[in-house]
Design an enzyme around this catalytic site. Structure first.
Site, PDB file in Angstrom:
ATOM      1  N   ASP A 188      44.588 -42.430  -7.755  1.00 18.21           N
ATOM      2  CA  ASP A 188      45.500 -42.207  -8.798  1.00 18.21           C
ATOM      3  C   ASP A 188      46.389 -40.658  -8.547  1.00 18.21           C
ATOM      4  O   ASP A 188      45.870 -39.965  -7.637  1.00 18.21           O
ATOM      5  CB  ASP A 188      45.105 -41.994 -10.176  1.00 18.21           C
ATOM      6  CG  ASP A 188      44.563 -43.323 -10.885  1.00 18.21           C
ATOM      7  OD1 ASP A 188      45.448 -44.171 -11.221  1.00 18.21           O
ATOM      8  OD2 ASP A 188      43.524 -43.611 -10.940  1.00 18.21           O
ATOM      9  N   MET A 191      42.277 -48.717 -19.020  1.00 17.25           N
ATOM     10  CA  MET A 191      43.381 -47.698 -18.596  1.00 17.25           C
ATOM     11  C   MET A 191      44.631 -48.071 -19.379  1.00 17.25           C
ATOM     12  O   MET A 191      45.031 -49.187 -19.310  1.00 17.25           O
ATOM     13  CB  MET A 191      43.591 -48.155 -17.078  1.00 17.25           C
ATOM     14  CG  MET A 191      44.482 -47.292 -16.580  1.00 17.25           C
ATOM     15  SD  MET A 191      44.563 -47.409 -14.705  1.00 17.25           S
ATOM     16  CE  MET A 191      46.131 -46.278 -14.460  1.00 17.25           C
ATOM     17  N   TYR A 233      49.192 -52.839 -20.906  1.00 18.45           N
ATOM     18  CA  TYR A 233      49.644 -51.416 -20.358  1.00 18.45           C
ATOM     19  C   TYR A 233      50.299 -50.820 -21.367  1.00 18.45           C
ATOM     20  O   TYR A 233      51.379 -51.158 -21.711  1.00 18.45           O
ATOM     21  CB  TYR A 233      50.254 -51.175 -18.948  1.00 18.45           C
ATOM     22  CG  TYR A 233      49.054 -51.439 -17.776  1.00 18.45           C
ATOM     23  CD1 TYR A 233      47.915 -50.905 -17.746  1.00 18.45           C
ATOM     24  CD2 TYR A 233      49.512 -52.563 -17.099  1.00 18.45           C
ATOM     25  CE1 TYR A 233      46.911 -51.113 -16.758  1.00 18.45           C
ATOM     26  CE2 TYR A 233      48.438 -52.929 -16.031  1.00 18.45           C
ATOM     27  CZ  TYR A 233      47.334 -52.298 -16.054  1.00 18.45           C
ATOM     28  OH  TYR A 233      46.431 -52.619 -14.780  1.00 18.45           O
ATOM     29  N   LYS A 255      43.171 -55.328 -12.708  1.00 19.25           N
ATOM     30  CA  LYS A 255      42.883 -56.558 -13.429  1.00 19.25           C
ATOM     31  C   LYS A 255      43.886 -57.466 -13.109  1.00 19.25           C
ATOM     32  O   LYS A 255      43.727 -58.809 -13.212  1.00 19.25           O
ATOM     33  CB  LYS A 255      43.014 -56.063 -14.945  1.00 19.25           C
ATOM     34  CG  LYS A 255      44.170 -55.279 -15.357  1.00 19.25           C
ATOM     35  CD  LYS A 255      44.586 -54.866 -16.883  1.00 19.25           C
ATOM     36  CE  LYS A 255      43.616 -53.809 -16.919  1.00 19.25           C
ATOM     37  NZ  LYS A 255      43.546 -53.107 -18.325  1.00 19.25           N
ATOM     38  N   GLN A 304      42.921 -59.427 -10.360  1.00 19.25           N
ATOM     39  CA  GLN A 304      41.701 -60.300 -10.723  1.00 19.25           C
ATOM     40  C   GLN A 304      42.179 -61.763 -11.359  1.00 19.25           C
ATOM     41  O   GLN A 304      41.565 -62.691 -10.983  1.00 19.25           O
ATOM     42  CB  GLN A 304      40.666 -59.676 -11.335  1.00 19.25           C
ATOM     43  CG  GLN A 304      39.665 -58.597 -10.881  1.00 19.25           C
ATOM     44  CD  GLN A 304      39.175 -57.451 -11.691  1.00 19.25           C
ATOM     45  OE1 GLN A 304      39.244 -57.770 -13.120  1.00 19.25           O
ATOM     46  NE2 GLN A 304      38.105 -56.684 -11.067  1.00 19.25           N
TER      47      GLN A 304
END
Length: 369
Positions: free
Chosen positions: A144, A219, A280, A295, A298
């Site tokens: 990050d 997140m 998000y 994610k 995935q």
């Protein structure tokens, strides 16, 4: 044989898996590997530290899956004081914290051939690693941008000041390049994937006869998506896994909140979901998130559509966007995901291949930035 050390605010034994876990597991197959987890304290536990379940195993070495693990816990740890007037105090606390580095950590640093330092709090130890082991190769895992994750000015300033002590900067997204002092040591190595996990058949965890979707992780979690979507679509069960306190207060018959669970357990939810949700929050979200969202990768690995904010679409097949907070666009994105006929494929290397690119970037032209 390579002796490796990882320094991170993650813990190798955590249920939640990030890229550093997969890289460490691969390095453990190549030689002795240790993992130092930093920043755990009474203060962090009060704030909902994701390593709370490991707190009683802190301050001792434990070997798990071939990795020596040490979770460094103190009563306090330095943090972002967010006020210019307190900058000297902040710097002093970080300096003191460094001086208190456990003896086992110093031992691991001295014996390591390669030290992986992950973005977050760990960059404060770059100069200590170089001093304790001048010959070690330092690899910075830039998961990050330090600014985006709210790191203290002390960490950001130390990172810039000691940047040239780093031998290799691994970036999972080329968008991160703009956040570096220079590009001389940078290499591009995107997140890998274990395709084998999607080839197995897992038991269906969902209620028979109900359409179900899943969100995994915390997140930038936007709880308003579920407040809106659950009312719009009472025929859909919204499963939320591992969002922690970010999901507090979500209360609807078709919202099912699960605590953090082992990565392996989440695979059933991924395989049998009608679609995945990457909720998000719209907080000037950085462009690199488009490349680094595990994610979203995935969801693609299991071939399920993804509902996500417009800014995360990235022209990728199988993603359906909405405007955060806008009920009409949320409903439209869900409908599109349920009706999707897109062929969803994930173009990604395996983790062993990614690790090899990090270790020997000169052999792979596609790592150049």
């Amino acid at each position: 044989m390579t002796r490796s050390l990882f320094i991170s605010v993650h813990d190798f034994r955590s249920l939640r898996k990030a890229s550093v876990h997969f890289i460490a597991a691969e390095m453990a197959r190549r030689g002795p590997t240790a993992f130092l987890s930093i920043g755990l304290s009474t203060l962090s536990l009060r704030r909902g530290d994701t390593r709370a379940s490991l707190a009683d195993r802190a301050n001792r070495v434990e070997r798990v899956d071939g990795v020596e693990c040490y979770l460094w816990r103190m009563k306090w740890h330095p943090f972002n004081m967010r006020r210019a007037a307190l900058a000297p105090v902040e710097r002093g606390l970080f300096w003191l914290y460094r001086q208190m580095l456990p003896a086992i950590a110093r031992k691991w640093i001295r014996r390591a051939d390669t030290v992986f330092i992950e973005s977050g709090m760990a960059p404060i130890f770059i100069s200590d690693v170089r001093k304790l082991n001048p010959s070690a190769r330092i690899i910075y895992l830039m998961s990050d941008d330090l600014e985006v994750v709210g790191c203290a000015d002390t960490i950001k300033n130390d990172f810039v000041r000691n940047f040239d002590m780093i031998d290799t900067v691994r970036m999972p997204s080329r968008y991160l390049l703009e956040r570096l002092p220079h590009a001389r040591s940078a290499v591009f190595a995107p997140h890998g994937i274990d395709r084998g996990i999607a080839e197995k058949i897992y038991p269906n965890p969902y209620t028979p006869g109900r359409t179900s979707c899943v969100s995994i992780g915390s997140m930038l979690f936007d709880r308003t998506f579920f407040q809106i979507a659950a009312k719009l679509r009472p025929d859909i069960d919204f499963h939320i896994i591992g969002a922690g306190h970010a999901a507090d207060g979500l209360d609807a018959p078709n919202i099912i909140i699960h605590p953090e669970m082992a990565f392996e357990r989440t695979l059933s939810y991924l395989q049998h979901a009608s679609f995945g949700v990457a909720p998000y929050r719209d907080a000037n979200t950085p462009r690199y998130l488009l490349d680094t969202s595990l994610k979203l990768r995935q969801f693609a690995l299991f071939g399920i559509p993804a509902v996500c904010p417009d800014f995360a679409l990235n022209d990728t097949a199988g993603r359906y966007g909405y405007r955060p907070g806008d009920a009409h666009s949320i409903g439209r994105a869900i409908d599109a995901a349920l009706q999707s006929t897109d062929v969803i494929e994930l173009d990604a290397h395996s983790w062993p291949e990614i690790v090899q690119r990090i270790l020997t970037p000169e052999a792979y032209p596609d790592t150049r930035v």
